[in-house]
Design an enzyme around this catalytic site. Structure first.
Site, PDB file in Angstrom:
ATOM      1  N   CYS A  78       0.836  -1.196   0.000  1.00 34.15           N
ATOM      2  CA  CYS A  78       0.000   0.000   0.000  1.00 34.15           C
ATOM      3  C   CYS A  78       0.880   1.260   0.000  1.00 34.15           C
ATOM      4  CB  CYS A  78      -0.993  -0.041   1.160  1.00 34.15           C
ATOM      5  SG  CYS A  78      -2.412   1.044   0.948  1.00 34.15           S
ATOM      6  N   HIS A 165      -3.781  -5.372   0.743  1.00 39.98           N
ATOM      7  CA  HIS A 165      -3.172  -5.829   2.002  1.00 39.98           C
ATOM      8  C   HIS A 165      -3.186  -7.356   2.092  1.00 39.98           C
ATOM      9  CE1 HIS A 165      -2.622  -1.911   3.903  1.00 39.98           C
ATOM     10  NE2 HIS A 165      -3.653  -1.564   3.151  1.00 39.98           N
ATOM     11  N   GLU A 167      -1.662  -9.153   4.233  1.00 38.89           N
ATOM     12  CA  GLU A 167      -1.485  -9.604   5.605  1.00 38.89           C
ATOM     13  C   GLU A 167      -2.805  -9.853   6.332  1.00 38.89           C
ATOM     14  OE1 GLU A 167      -1.286  -5.036   5.875  1.00 38.89           O
ATOM     15  OE2 GLU A 167      -0.855  -6.585   4.407  1.00 38.89           O
TER      16      GLU A 167
END
Length: 174
Positions: A78, A165, A167
């Site tokens: 990001c 993202h 994660e």
């Protein structure tokens, strides 16, 4: 060892946990970490986290750009991707439409970071800026309906960028 540079992401500890789940040591440091200290740490890779800032803001966080010349893989997530692209000569602009929540990721190449990932997969996004132009040597590896450059790679320098993202558990196969 993986070094995570903290650009203010609310997900930094989650990034670290994901790395540690693979039994890999990592540590989180602030963006003002000295390049000499990074060299002494001898990381096998660097992750540039996301964060709430926009790269074009006067006091947006930045780290020493020589990290891109250390010869280790760098993954920008990001804001981390936007920092990398901006620093290396690309163009980051305010997106015409902010992207937040689920977005279908259209993978152009099912290798590298996307090895074994379906061509269309769900990703979690949260950004108001987007990459408008890539620096020399980068190519697009994934996009969403709203974001033309949702993932990029520079093969020769082992630089990777993700506008989404990976994660968070909302991203399939993250």
């Amino acid at each position: 060892m993986i070094l995570i540079i903290d650009f203010g992401s609310q997900y930094n500890q989650l990034i670290a946990r994901r790395v540690r789940e693979f039994h890999v040591y990592c540590q989180i440091d602030p963006p003002d970490i000295d390049i000499a200290h990074i060299t002494r740490l001898n990381p096998k890779g660097i992750i540039l986290s996301g964060g709430p800032s926009s790269i074009y803001e006067k006091n947006s966080p930045k780290c020493d750009e020589s990290i891109f010349n250390l010869g280790v893989p760098v993954l920008g997530i990001c804001y981390g991707m936007q920092f990398m692209i901006h620093t290396l000569g690309g163009v980051v602009k305010r997106a015409q439409k902010r992207e937040y929540g689920f977005a279908e990721l259209n993978i152009k190449e099912q290798n590298g970071l996307f090895n074994g990932v379906d061509r269309k997969t769900k990703s979690w996004t949260s950004h108001g800026d987007s990459i408008e132009k890539l620096p020399h040597g980068f190519r697009i590896t994934a996009s969403t309906q709203n974001t033309k450059i949702a993932a990029t790679v520079h093969d020769k320098k082992n630089l990777y960028g993700l506008q989404f993202h990976p994660e968070v558990h909302h991203t399939a196969r993250g």
